[in-house]
Design a protein around this motif. Structure first.
Motif, PDB file in Angstrom:
ATOM      1  N   GLU A  93       7.149   3.281 -16.142  1.00 21.54           N
ATOM      2  CA  GLU A  93       5.828   3.876 -16.378  1.00 21.54           C
ATOM      3  C   GLU A  93       4.720   2.855 -16.128  1.00 21.54           C
ATOM      4  O   GLU A  93       3.646   3.188 -15.631  1.00 21.54           O
TER       5      GLU A  93
ATOM      6  N   ASP B 264       4.195   2.776 -12.491  1.00 19.69           N
ATOM      7  CA  ASP B 264       3.436   3.967 -12.070  1.00 19.69           C
ATOM      8  C   ASP B 264       1.954   3.793 -12.371  1.00 19.69           C
ATOM      9  O   ASP B 264       1.089   4.161 -11.574  1.00 19.69           O
TER      10      ASP B 264
ATOM     11  N   THR C  86      -4.522   3.300   6.736  1.00 17.32           N
ATOM     12  CA  THR C  86      -4.041   4.613   6.325  1.00 17.32           C
ATOM     13  C   THR C  86      -3.256   5.320   7.430  1.00 17.32           C
ATOM     14  O   THR C  86      -2.640   6.346   7.174  1.00 17.32           O
TER      15      THR C  86
ATOM     16  N   GLN D 152       2.469   4.911   7.465  1.00 19.51           N
ATOM     17  CA  GLN D 152       3.030   5.458   6.236  1.00 19.51           C
ATOM     18  C   GLN D 152       4.319   4.738   5.877  1.00 19.51           C
ATOM     19  O   GLN D 152       5.023   4.236   6.755  1.00 19.51           O
ATOM     20  N   GLY D 153       4.623   4.725   4.611  1.00 23.88           N
ATOM     21  CA  GLY D 153       5.848   4.082   4.158  1.00 23.88           C
ATOM     22  C   GLY D 153       6.229   4.553   2.771  1.00 23.88           C
ATOM     23  O   GLY D 153       5.404   5.100   2.040  1.00 23.88           O
TER      24      GLY D 153
ATOM     25  N   TYR E 194      10.981   6.354  -6.142  1.00 20.41           N
ATOM     26  CA  TYR E 194      10.280   5.991  -4.907  1.00 20.41           C
ATOM     27  C   TYR E 194       8.774   5.924  -5.173  1.00 20.41           C
ATOM     28  O   TYR E 194       8.263   6.567  -6.095  1.00 20.41           O
ATOM     29  N   ARG E 195       8.093   5.176  -4.310  1.00 20.78           N
ATOM     30  CA  ARG E 195       6.630   5.193  -4.295  1.00 20.78           C
ATOM     31  C   ARG E 195       6.183   5.356  -2.845  1.00 20.78           C
ATOM     32  O   ARG E 195       6.687   4.662  -1.961  1.00 20.78           O
ATOM     33  N   THR E 196       5.234   6.257  -2.635  1.00 20.06           N
ATOM     34  CA  THR E 196       4.741   6.518  -1.277  1.00 20.06           C
ATOM     35  C   THR E 196       3.362   5.900  -1.088  1.00 20.06           C
ATOM     36  O   THR E 196       2.524   5.949  -1.994  1.00 20.06           O
ATOM     37  N   LYS E 197       3.156   5.380   0.090  1.00 14.31           N
ATOM     38  CA  LYS E 197       1.897   4.683   0.399  1.00 14.31           C
ATOM     39  C   LYS E 197       0.704   5.652   0.390  1.00 14.31           C
ATOM     40  O   LYS E 197       0.842   6.801   0.822  1.00 14.31           O
ATOM     41  N   HIS E 198      -0.405   5.209  -0.116  1.00 14.29           N
ATOM     42  CA  HIS E 198      -1.675   5.948  -0.138  1.00 14.29           C
ATOM     43  C   HIS E 198      -1.629   7.197  -1.026  1.00 14.29           C
ATOM     44  O   HIS E 198      -2.336   8.171  -0.761  1.00 14.29           O
ATOM     45  N   VAL E 199      -0.762   7.190  -2.010  1.00 17.89           N
ATOM     46  CA  VAL E 199      -0.703   8.313  -2.946  1.00 17.89           C
ATOM     47  C   VAL E 199      -0.929   7.773  -4.357  1.00 17.89           C
ATOM     48  O   VAL E 199      -0.139   6.983  -4.863  1.00 17.89           O
ATOM     49  N   ALA E 200      -2.027   8.237  -4.946  1.00 14.20           N
ATOM     50  CA  ALA E 200      -2.358   7.777  -6.293  1.00 14.20           C
ATOM     51  C   ALA E 200      -1.848   8.782  -7.329  1.00 14.20           C
ATOM     52  O   ALA E 200      -1.622   9.948  -7.013  1.00 14.20           O
ATOM     53  N   PHE E 201      -1.664   8.314  -8.541  1.00 12.40           N
ATOM     54  CA  PHE E 201      -1.343   9.218  -9.641  1.00 12.40           C
ATOM     55  C   PHE E 201      -2.641   9.597 -10.342  1.00 12.40           C
ATOM     56  O   PHE E 201      -3.417   8.728 -10.733  1.00 12.40           O
ATOM     57  N   GLY E 202      -2.880  10.885 -10.485  1.00 10.10           N
ATOM     58  CA  GLY E 202      -4.106  11.336 -11.138  1.00 10.10           C
ATOM     59  C   GLY E 202      -5.185  11.621 -10.130  1.00 10.10           C
ATOM     60  O   GLY E 202      -5.159  11.135  -8.997  1.00 10.10           O
ATOM     61  N   SER E 203      -6.133  12.465 -10.523  1.00 15.12           N
ATOM     62  CA  SER E 203      -7.192  12.872  -9.601  1.00 15.12           C
ATOM     63  C   SER E 203      -8.269  11.797  -9.519  1.00 15.12           C
ATOM     64  O   SER E 203      -8.342  10.910 -10.331  1.00 15.12           O
TER      65      SER E 203
END
Lengths: 325, 143
Positions: free
Chosen positions: B53, B56, B107, B110-111, B134-143
């Motif tokens: 967590e 994350d 951007t 991708q990875g 996993y974690r993806t590039k350019h993807v945030a958690f939350g708006s």
């Protein structure tokens, strides 16, 4: 006769009685010990089972999260989302029967058509349409610039729009016409009176091919026409597509704050764990809503490549109720 | 005159007691071992989850050394074992580039990274919990 034997014989009855009670006591004692040991063994076994179950539950939720990330990665790199099982250590191969894995659920067993329908209002939205000869020489507004896309990879399922509805903040204007994938009319109100807002309008009269999105297909131009020219003053407009499976997707447009306009797709993933203290399979299911162009809008989000490459965000993330049965 | 147990009775009693005692001892020992293993698993998994967590919440694919991979190859970076403060456990973090390009910041590339957290008992090194995501590039958690 030996004196000792004579003594034993004379006291035989009393000693038998005492030995009998000793035997009963021993049996009771042994039974109690066996019961206690059996209870402890049972408790220990159950305890380890529960511990293993909790371990695997935690593992499964992170595997499910990995599935969400894999789906978004596939979307972002332009190949589209493929609904299948993935081996966690090598997502390019199909997992074996005993591999820990995640599964992007097929539409028929969990996802809906609406999940994988990406409707976007984060591109170049325009509302005014000051003059038109459509349904009389009255100024009409049309809402255009919103896009629709099937985010599945080749080989996926087609998405079919069955009906639609439009809603907005205040006003009694009506809905006159819908253009899908271009500027030609697909549906229109023959009476020119306009359908009321937030009312489902059937597209049964439109050929299925004209309202079907094949995998990877994107409709860049779509329009909704209204009865008045006052729609550009609305605070917000929502468009809902109701798909042929009955599930719906709504896209929200905010006239003043572009950050509140949406462009979301929903991914559901199952984390499946096989290894554990006991050989049972366990899975957990999560649903995540991914917003494309989370940090930009307008001209920076009006093309396929921009939807894929602009930074996105997981704006909602929840566990679904179906756990290991 | 009062008499005690005969030798035979005594031997039988001692034998039975030894058998039962040994069995009970073994079972109690197993129980204690099992209980400790269960405790290790529970505590270890909670600690692993806490670390997951935390990763994350960093919400950044690049700018934190905790999620770094070797660039440009994308090979695995192993960090640890690092002791948890206040617990007799340590964690090891393994991060590697699973697919794509995990190094370029633009951007247009991708990875996706594979992140693994393993919790071990400090000292013995016995693994008590492992989590993978996993974690993806350019993807945030939350708006």
């Amino acid at each position: 006769m030996h004196p000792r034997r004579a003594f034993c014989r004379t006291t035989l009855v009393r000693r038998q009685s005492r030995c009998g009670w000793l035997l009963v006591g021993l049996i009771v004692l042994v039974s109690a010990v066996i019961l206690a040991l059996a209870g402890i063994t049972f408790f220990l076994t159950e305890h380890l089972t529960v511990t293993s179950l909790r371990q695997n539950q935690t593992k499964a939720i992170y595997l499910a999260q990995a599935g969400i990330m894999q789906a978004i990665y596939d979307f972002r790199r332009g190949t589209g989302i493929t609904l299948r099982s993935y081996k966690v250590d090598d997502p390019t191969t199909t997992p074996g029967a005993n591999d820990d894995q995640f599964i992007l659920q097929p539409i028929l067993s969990g996802n809906t058509q609406a999940d994988l329908l990406l409707m976007s209002t984060r591109g170049n939205i325009t509302v005014p349409f000051p003059q038109s000869n459509f349904c009389g020489a009255i100024s009409r507004d049309r809402f255009q610039g919103w896009t629709v896309r099937n985010v599945q990879a080749s080989g996926g399922t087609s998405l079919v729009v069955a009906s639609f509805k439009v809603n907005w903040d205040v006003g009694t204007e009506g809905i006159l016409r819908l253009d899908l994938n271009g500027t030609s009319v697909d549906w229109q109100d023959a009476t020119c009176a306009g359908f009321p807002k937030d009312t489902a309008i059937s597209l049964a009269s439109v050929p299925v091919a004209n309202r079907t999105l094949n995998p990877g297909t994107r409709w860049p131009t779509n329009r909704v026409w209204f009865t008045s020219a006052a729609m550009d003053s609305k605070a917000w407009i929502d468009i809902t597509f109701i798909m042929s499976d009955g599930f719906s997707k709504t896209v929200h447009w905010d006239s003043t704050n572009a950050a509140n306009s949406t462009a979301d797709l929903t991914v559901k993933s199952v984390g499946e764990v096989h290894a554990g203290f006991f050989p049972f399979v366990l899975w957990r299911r999560v649903s995540a809503r991914y917003r494309v162009c989370a940090t930009v809008s307008g001209s920076q989000c009006n093309a396929t490549s921009e939807e894929e490459t602009q930074p996105g965000a997981l704006v909602a993330y929840q566990e679904l109720t179906a756990l290991t049965p | 005159m009062k008499h005690g147990l005969t030798l035979v009775e005594l031997i039988i009693t001692i034998t039975l007691a030894a058998i039962l005692g040994t069995a009970a001892g073994l079972l109690f020992s197993e129980h204690i071992t099992g209980a400790m293993r269960a405790r290790d698993s529970t505590v270890g998994m909670n600690l692993a989850r806490g670390e997951m967590e935390r990763l994350d919440s960093l919400n950044n694919f690049f700018a934190t050394p905790d999620l770094n991979v070797l660039c440009p190859s994308g090979a695995e970076v192993v960090t640890g074992p690092t002791a948890f403060s206040g617990y007799p456990y340590s964690y090891t973090r393994r991060v590697r580039c699973l697919e794509g390009d995990c190094c370029a910041a633009g951007t247009n590339s991708q990875g996706v990274k594979r992140v693994q957290v393993t919790v071990t008992k400090t000292g013995s090194g016995e693994t008590v919990a492992t989590l993978v995501t996993y974690r993806t590039k350019h993807v945030a958690f939350g708006s």
